[in-house]
Write a protein that holds these residues in place. Structure first.
Motif, PDB file in Angstrom:
ATOM      1  N   LEU A  81     -34.497-131.574 -43.715  1.00 45.19           N
ATOM      2  CA  LEU A  81     -35.527-130.698 -44.654  1.00 45.19           C
ATOM      3  C   LEU A  81     -35.484-129.204 -44.413  1.00 45.19           C
ATOM      4  O   LEU A  81     -35.588-128.616 -43.396  1.00 45.19           O
ATOM      5  CB  LEU A  81     -36.952-131.536 -44.013  1.00 45.19           C
ATOM      6  CG  LEU A  81     -38.138-130.675 -44.676  1.00 45.19           C
ATOM      7  CD1 LEU A  81     -38.225-130.951 -46.286  1.00 45.19           C
ATOM      8  CD2 LEU A  81     -39.303-131.479 -44.230  1.00 45.19           C
ATOM      9  N   LEU A  82     -35.065-128.453 -45.410  1.00 49.68           N
ATOM     10  CA  LEU A  82     -34.799-127.338 -45.483  1.00 49.68           C
ATOM     11  C   LEU A  82     -36.132-126.549 -46.188  1.00 49.68           C
ATOM     12  O   LEU A  82     -36.590-126.893 -47.413  1.00 49.68           O
ATOM     13  CB  LEU A  82     -33.634-126.855 -46.186  1.00 49.68           C
ATOM     14  CG  LEU A  82     -32.342-127.184 -45.524  1.00 49.68           C
ATOM     15  CD1 LEU A  82     -31.275-127.035 -46.495  1.00 49.68           C
ATOM     16  CD2 LEU A  82     -32.060-126.871 -44.252  1.00 49.68           C
ATOM     17  N   THR A  83     -36.652-125.631 -45.600  1.00 51.24           N
ATOM     18  CA  THR A  83     -37.924-125.075 -46.109  1.00 51.24           C
ATOM     19  C   THR A  83     -37.839-123.431 -45.765  1.00 51.24           C
ATOM     20  O   THR A  83     -36.858-123.123 -45.017  1.00 51.24           O
ATOM     21  CB  THR A  83     -39.346-125.260 -45.307  1.00 51.24           C
ATOM     22  OG1 THR A  83     -39.455-124.768 -44.073  1.00 51.24           O
ATOM     23  CG2 THR A  83     -39.214-126.747 -45.116  1.00 51.24           C
ATOM     24  N   LEU A  84     -38.687-122.652 -46.427  1.00 49.11           N
ATOM     25  CA  LEU A  84     -38.644-121.183 -46.239  1.00 49.11           C
ATOM     26  C   LEU A  84     -39.778-120.882 -44.991  1.00 49.11           C
ATOM     27  O   LEU A  84     -39.898-119.681 -44.783  1.00 49.11           O
ATOM     28  CB  LEU A  84     -39.119-120.455 -47.590  1.00 49.11           C
ATOM     29  CG  LEU A  84     -37.972-120.361 -48.618  1.00 49.11           C
ATOM     30  CD1 LEU A  84     -38.660-119.991 -49.887  1.00 49.11           C
ATOM     31  CD2 LEU A  84     -36.681-119.937 -47.995  1.00 49.11           C
ATOM     32  N   ASP A  85     -40.270-121.762 -44.556  1.00 48.50           N
ATOM     33  CA  ASP A  85     -41.243-121.726 -43.297  1.00 48.50           C
ATOM     34  C   ASP A  85     -40.656-121.077 -42.021  1.00 48.50           C
ATOM     35  O   ASP A  85     -39.559-121.552 -41.769  1.00 48.50           O
ATOM     36  CB  ASP A  85     -41.969-122.984 -42.944  1.00 48.50           C
ATOM     37  CG  ASP A  85     -42.676-123.718 -43.973  1.00 48.50           C
ATOM     38  OD1 ASP A  85     -43.395-122.923 -44.822  1.00 48.50           O
ATOM     39  OD2 ASP A  85     -42.921-125.065 -43.986  1.00 48.50           O
ATOM     40  N   ASP A  89     -37.196-125.004 -35.618  1.00 49.79           N
ATOM     41  CA  ASP A  89     -36.667-126.413 -36.108  1.00 49.79           C
ATOM     42  C   ASP A  89     -37.728-127.292 -35.675  1.00 49.79           C
ATOM     43  O   ASP A  89     -37.944-127.419 -34.233  1.00 49.79           O
ATOM     44  CB  ASP A  89     -35.127-126.469 -35.687  1.00 49.79           C
ATOM     45  CG  ASP A  89     -34.081-125.485 -36.242  1.00 49.79           C
ATOM     46  OD1 ASP A  89     -34.705-124.686 -36.946  1.00 49.79           O
ATOM     47  OD2 ASP A  89     -33.074-125.493 -35.921  1.00 49.79           O
ATOM     48  N   GLY A  90     -37.695-128.413 -36.322  1.00 51.31           N
ATOM     49  CA  GLY A  90     -38.455-129.558 -35.796  1.00 51.31           C
ATOM     50  C   GLY A  90     -37.679-130.988 -36.061  1.00 51.31           C
ATOM     51  O   GLY A  90     -36.612-130.971 -36.811  1.00 51.31           O
ATOM     52  N   ASP A  91     -37.909-131.821 -35.272  1.00 55.77           N
ATOM     53  CA  ASP A  91     -37.324-133.057 -35.480  1.00 55.77           C
ATOM     54  C   ASP A  91     -38.357-134.388 -35.794  1.00 55.77           C
ATOM     55  O   ASP A  91     -39.252-134.449 -34.882  1.00 55.77           O
ATOM     56  CB  ASP A  91     -36.582-133.492 -34.236  1.00 55.77           C
ATOM     57  CG  ASP A  91     -35.798-134.700 -34.340  1.00 55.77           C
ATOM     58  OD1 ASP A  91     -36.005-135.730 -34.896  1.00 55.77           O
ATOM     59  OD2 ASP A  91     -34.442-134.600 -33.662  1.00 55.77           O
ATOM     60  N   GLU A  93     -38.286-138.057 -36.177  1.00 49.75           N
ATOM     61  CA  GLU A  93     -37.453-139.184 -36.265  1.00 49.75           C
ATOM     62  C   GLU A  93     -36.213-139.242 -36.605  1.00 49.75           C
ATOM     63  O   GLU A  93     -35.722-139.981 -37.259  1.00 49.75           O
ATOM     64  CB  GLU A  93     -38.189-140.456 -36.961  1.00 49.75           C
ATOM     65  CG  GLU A  93     -39.623-140.600 -36.474  1.00 49.75           C
ATOM     66  CD  GLU A  93     -40.470-141.705 -37.367  1.00 49.75           C
ATOM     67  OE1 GLU A  93     -39.789-142.321 -38.028  1.00 49.75           O
ATOM     68  OE2 GLU A  93     -41.723-141.385 -37.461  1.00 49.75           O
ATOM     69  N   GLY A  94     -35.453-138.145 -36.205  1.00 50.30           N
ATOM     70  CA  GLY A  94     -34.077-137.966 -36.565  1.00 50.30           C
ATOM     71  C   GLY A  94     -33.889-137.077 -37.633  1.00 50.30           C
ATOM     72  O   GLY A  94     -32.692-136.603 -37.991  1.00 50.30           O
ATOM     73  N   ILE A  95     -35.134-136.632 -38.441  1.00 50.19           N
ATOM     74  CA  ILE A  95     -34.851-135.713 -39.602  1.00 50.19           C
ATOM     75  C   ILE A  95     -35.052-134.439 -38.916  1.00 50.19           C
ATOM     76  O   ILE A  95     -36.228-134.067 -38.490  1.00 50.19           O
ATOM     77  CB  ILE A  95     -35.839-136.264 -40.806  1.00 50.19           C
ATOM     78  CG1 ILE A  95     -35.597-137.626 -41.157  1.00 50.19           C
ATOM     79  CG2 ILE A  95     -35.775-135.277 -41.924  1.00 50.19           C
ATOM     80  CD1 ILE A  95     -36.691-138.013 -41.906  1.00 50.19           C
ATOM     81  N   ILE A  96     -33.924-133.622 -39.235  1.00 54.97           N
ATOM     82  CA  ILE A  96     -34.259-132.019 -38.835  1.00 54.97           C
ATOM     83  C   ILE A  96     -34.964-131.388 -39.957  1.00 54.97           C
ATOM     84  O   ILE A  96     -34.527-131.157 -40.964  1.00 54.97           O
ATOM     85  CB  ILE A  96     -32.795-131.564 -38.422  1.00 54.97           C
ATOM     86  CG1 ILE A  96     -32.175-132.545 -37.365  1.00 54.97           C
ATOM     87  CG2 ILE A  96     -33.114-130.264 -37.677  1.00 54.97           C
ATOM     88  CD1 ILE A  96     -33.097-132.749 -36.282  1.00 54.97           C
ATOM     89  N   ARG A  97     -35.950-130.531 -39.765  1.00 55.25           N
ATOM     90  CA  ARG A  97     -36.530-129.298 -40.295  1.00 55.25           C
ATOM     91  C   ARG A  97     -36.049-128.277 -40.141  1.00 55.25           C
ATOM     92  O   ARG A  97     -36.113-127.883 -38.669  1.00 55.25           O
ATOM     93  CB  ARG A  97     -37.996-129.524 -40.340  1.00 55.25           C
ATOM     94  CG  ARG A  97     -38.694-128.669 -41.375  1.00 55.25           C
ATOM     95  CD  ARG A  97     -40.071-128.157 -40.925  1.00 55.25           C
ATOM     96  NE  ARG A  97     -40.404-127.408 -39.807  1.00 55.25           N
ATOM     97  CZ  ARG A  97     -40.663-127.499 -38.747  1.00 55.25           C
ATOM     98  NH1 ARG A  97     -41.598-128.718 -38.520  1.00 55.25           N
ATOM     99  NH2 ARG A  97     -40.621-126.757 -37.774  1.00 55.25           N
ATOM    100  N   ARG A  98     -35.560-127.435 -40.997  1.00 57.05           N
ATOM    101  CA  ARG A  98     -34.707-126.187 -40.569  1.00 57.05           C
ATOM    102  C   ARG A  98     -35.260-125.139 -41.592  1.00 57.05           C
ATOM    103  O   ARG A  98     -35.265-125.504 -42.780  1.00 57.05           O
ATOM    104  CB  ARG A  98     -33.252-126.383 -40.540  1.00 57.05           C
ATOM    105  CG  ARG A  98     -32.463-125.315 -39.924  1.00 57.05           C
ATOM    106  CD  ARG A  98     -31.205-125.738 -39.289  1.00 57.05           C
ATOM    107  NE  ARG A  98     -30.752-124.410 -38.815  1.00 57.05           N
ATOM    108  CZ  ARG A  98     -29.410-124.186 -38.860  1.00 57.05           C
ATOM    109  NH1 ARG A  98     -28.625-124.840 -39.427  1.00 57.05           N
ATOM    110  NH2 ARG A  98     -28.974-123.217 -38.299  1.00 57.05           N
TER     111      ARG A  98
END
Length: 107
Positions: A81-85, A89-91, A93-98
């Protein structure tokens, strides 16, 4: 002369991510699972990477909306999950927010 024009940052960011995936040698598709869309299914010889793009997911409803299609994918390929925030980085359940800018600078 140009006046003020509303910019849709989310769509512009999606275009940037798409072009970067192509530059990195991926074949890129839009995914669909049930009634949900996945922004990008990027394929190369290593397999798939599933990517959602959003300008911001600081709103809990937006975060859940963006995570929902990725959570529905039941394989073990990477999910991003790519954001401008500008958050760590967050996780989920295996989905990495970056941060998208950090992702663009990697590789």
């Amino acid at each position: 002369m140009l006046g003020k024009k509303a910019m849709d940052v989310g769509h512009i960011l999606e275009n940037i991510v798409y072009l970067e995936l192509i530059r990195r040698g991926y074949s890129v598709y839009v995914g669909k699972i049930d009634d949900m869309d996945i922004d990008f299914v990027a394929q190369n010889d290593k397999g798939n990477t599933y990517i959602q793009v959003s300008a911001s997911v600081r709103d809990e409803n937006t975060l859940q909306r963006e995570l929902r299609p990725l959570k529905a994918v039941k394989d073990n390929y990477p999910k991003l999950l790519l954001t401008l925030d500008d958050d760590p980085d967050g996780d989920y359940e295996g989905i990495i927010r970056r941060n998208a800018l950090d992702w663009l600078m990697s590789n």
